[in-house]
Design an enzyme around this catalytic site. Structure first.
Site, PDB file in Angstrom:
ATOM      1  N   TYR A  32     -10.564  37.822  42.154  1.00  0.00           N
ATOM      2  CA  TYR A  32     -11.157  36.828  41.261  1.00  0.00           C
ATOM      3  C   TYR A  32     -10.969  35.438  41.812  1.00  0.00           C
ATOM      4  CZ  TYR A  32      -6.628  35.220  39.437  1.00  0.00           C
ATOM      5  OH  TYR A  32      -5.380  34.663  39.304  1.00  0.00           O
ATOM      6  N   LYS A 145      -5.969  37.195  46.096  1.00  0.00           N
ATOM      7  CA  LYS A 145      -6.168  36.786  44.698  1.00  0.00           C
ATOM      8  C   LYS A 145      -6.681  37.985  43.903  1.00  0.00           C
ATOM      9  CE  LYS A 145      -7.341  32.688  42.014  1.00  0.00           C
ATOM     10  NZ  LYS A 145      -6.016  32.582  41.398  1.00  0.00           N
ATOM     11  N   GLU A 177       6.526  30.716  43.710  1.00  0.00           N
ATOM     12  CA  GLU A 177       5.467  29.860  43.148  1.00  0.00           C
ATOM     13  C   GLU A 177       5.494  29.954  41.637  1.00  0.00           C
ATOM     14  OE1 GLU A 177       1.529  31.139  44.474  1.00  0.00           O
ATOM     15  OE2 GLU A 177       2.191  33.215  44.549  1.00  0.00           O
ATOM     16  N   LEU A 201       0.137  32.745  47.038  1.00  0.00           N
ATOM     17  CA  LEU A 201      -1.297  32.520  47.185  1.00  0.00           C
ATOM     18  C   LEU A 201      -1.520  31.186  47.908  1.00  0.00           C
ATOM     19  CD1 LEU A 201      -4.124  33.633  46.232  1.00  0.00           C
ATOM     20  CD2 LEU A 201      -3.997  31.870  44.475  1.00  0.00           C
TER      21      LEU A 201
HETATM   22  N1  PDD Z   1      -4.342  30.641  39.466  1.00  0.00           N
HETATM   23  N2  PDD Z   1      -0.485  30.795  42.769  1.00  0.00           N
HETATM   24  C1  PDD Z   1      -0.942  31.732  41.920  1.00  0.00           C
HETATM   25  C2  PDD Z   1      -0.173  32.982  41.741  1.00  0.00           C
HETATM   26  C3  PDD Z   1      -2.149  31.513  41.222  1.00  0.00           C
HETATM   27  O1  PDD Z   1      -2.616  32.445  40.381  1.00  0.00           O
HETATM   28  C4  PDD Z   1      -2.840  30.289  41.392  1.00  0.00           C
HETATM   29  C5  PDD Z   1      -4.138  29.991  40.686  1.00  0.00           C
HETATM   30  C6  PDD Z   1      -2.308  29.342  42.284  1.00  0.00           C
HETATM   31  C7  PDD Z   1      -3.009  28.033  42.567  1.00  0.00           C
HETATM   32  O2  PDD Z   1      -4.177  28.246  43.308  1.00  0.00           O
HETATM   33  P1  PDD Z   1      -5.397  27.231  43.215  1.00  0.00           P
HETATM   34  O3  PDD Z   1      -4.867  25.874  43.576  1.00  0.00           O
HETATM   35  O4  PDD Z   1      -6.350  27.732  44.214  1.00  0.00           O
HETATM   36  O5  PDD Z   1      -5.891  27.294  41.818  1.00  0.00           O
HETATM   37  C8  PDD Z   1      -1.139  29.636  42.968  1.00  0.00           C
HETATM   38  C9  PDD Z   1      -5.567  30.441  38.717  1.00  0.00           C
HETATM   39  C10 PDD Z   1      -5.802  29.025  38.331  1.00  0.00           C
HETATM   40  C11 PDD Z   1      -5.575  31.397  37.554  1.00  0.00           C
HETATM   41  O6  PDD Z   1      -5.197  32.539  37.769  1.00  0.00           O
HETATM   42  O7  PDD Z   1      -5.955  31.015  36.444  1.00  0.00           O
END
Ligand code: PDD
Length: 284
Positions: A32, A145, A177, A201
């Site tokens: 996703y 992801k 994280e 991620l």
């Molecule tokens: N989540 N780490 C994890 C485990 C994440 O699920 C996310 C993002 C990030 C940050 O990634 P980015 O900067 O590309 O959004 C780091 C999204 C926002 C979600 O699952 O809603």
């Protein structure tokens, strides 16, 4: 009622349905993306779609749509729902087939997208949030992801029950994280965040924040830090597509820097917002 997109069609939310045999439902066999909508326009959707391509490749999932087609779908789902500030969510699963763990011989991917509003420029959490420390119990490919996210569901639910906004996940005391965000600390004027590996991620907002830090001449050290160091940090913050740069002022019951939002966090958040304004204003 919301307009959603599924397998090539825009439909009312009540008609956006997947099979109970969909492998996304049965196994979490899917990937996703989440991208922000700012000024009614997609923000960095191209970067999110590049990561989608990598996630699909990592799990051997054929891409149902190319990047140009996804951009149209994502913008349309935002526009159709009148989203000025918010997010677009999209998911691709391996599709519906008789339940069998290995990849089915005959299957076509399921793809869908929806949007929802969220306050971004005046996020009420920008005053500083609390995080709750939990052991990171995830698998060995956190760089994908994937929609298999029970560990994060449990981590973020524990955080909410503890009255915190986000989970701070750690492996034996070393921060990995956030439950759905990247974690950063400032110490002695330098910015610290964990280096990329299969343990985390590769956040799109992480990349952008690194660029902004370079523009602002803030020294960066891509090094892991501990929960104890996070608590003792000069500043602590998280980044994600839907939170941008968000200050963390408390780790469980420990205050970080007297619960004051620090100057580096503030300048990075402001720079992030200015960049978002600039990029979305350029799109007509
Ligand atoms: N989540 N780490 C994890 C485990 C994440 O699920 C996310 C993002 C990030 C940050 O990634 P980015 O900067 O590309 O959004 C780091 C999204 C926002 C979600 O699952 O809603």
């Amino acid at each position: 009622m919301r307009t959603c997109w599924i397998n090539g069609q825009f439909v009312p939310e009540s008609d956006a349905k997947v099979s109970i045999f969909d492998r996304g439902v049965l196994f979490g066999d899917g990937v996703y993306e989440v991208a922000a909508v700012f000024n009614g326009r997609l923000l960095d959707a191209d970067l999110h779609l590049a990561r989608l391509v990598k996630s699909q490749a990592a799990i051997g999932l054929p891409a149902p749509l190319d990047t140009a087609a996804w951009l149209d779908v994502m913008q349309e789902v935002a526009t159709a729902n009148g989203i000025v500030e918010g997010l677009v969510y999209l998911q691709v699963t391996r599709g519906a087939a008789e339940r069998d763990f290995p990849f089915p011989a005959q299957v076509s991917p399921t793809a869908f997208a929806w949007a929802r509003p969220k306050r971004l420029s005046d996020d009420p959490n920008a005053v500083g949030v609390r995080v709750h420390a939990v052991p990171d119990i995830r698998w060995g490919r956190c760089d994908i992801k994937s929609t298999s996210m029970l560990a994060q569901v449990l981590a973020k639910n524990a955080a909410r029950q503890a009255g915190a906004f986000e989970a701070l996940m750690h492996e034996d005391g070393v921060v990995t994280e956030g439950g759905s965000s990247t974690l950063w600390m400032v110490k002695g004027g330098a910015l610290f965040t964990r280096p990329l590996s299969s343990d985390i991620l590769a956040g799109i907002t992480r990349d952008v924040t690194l660029e902004l830090a370079a523009e602002l001449s803030i020294p960066v050290r891509e090094e892991a830090f501990t929960v104890a160091q996070a608590i003792a940090a000069d500043e602590l913050f998280l980044t994600s597509a839907t939170s941008f740069v968000l200050p963390i002022t408390q780790v469980d019951d420990a205050q970080v820097a007297g619960r004051l939002v620090g100057p580096i966090t503030t300048s990075l958040r402001n720079a992030y917002l200015a960049r978002a304004e600039r990029l979305t204003a350029a799109i007509v």
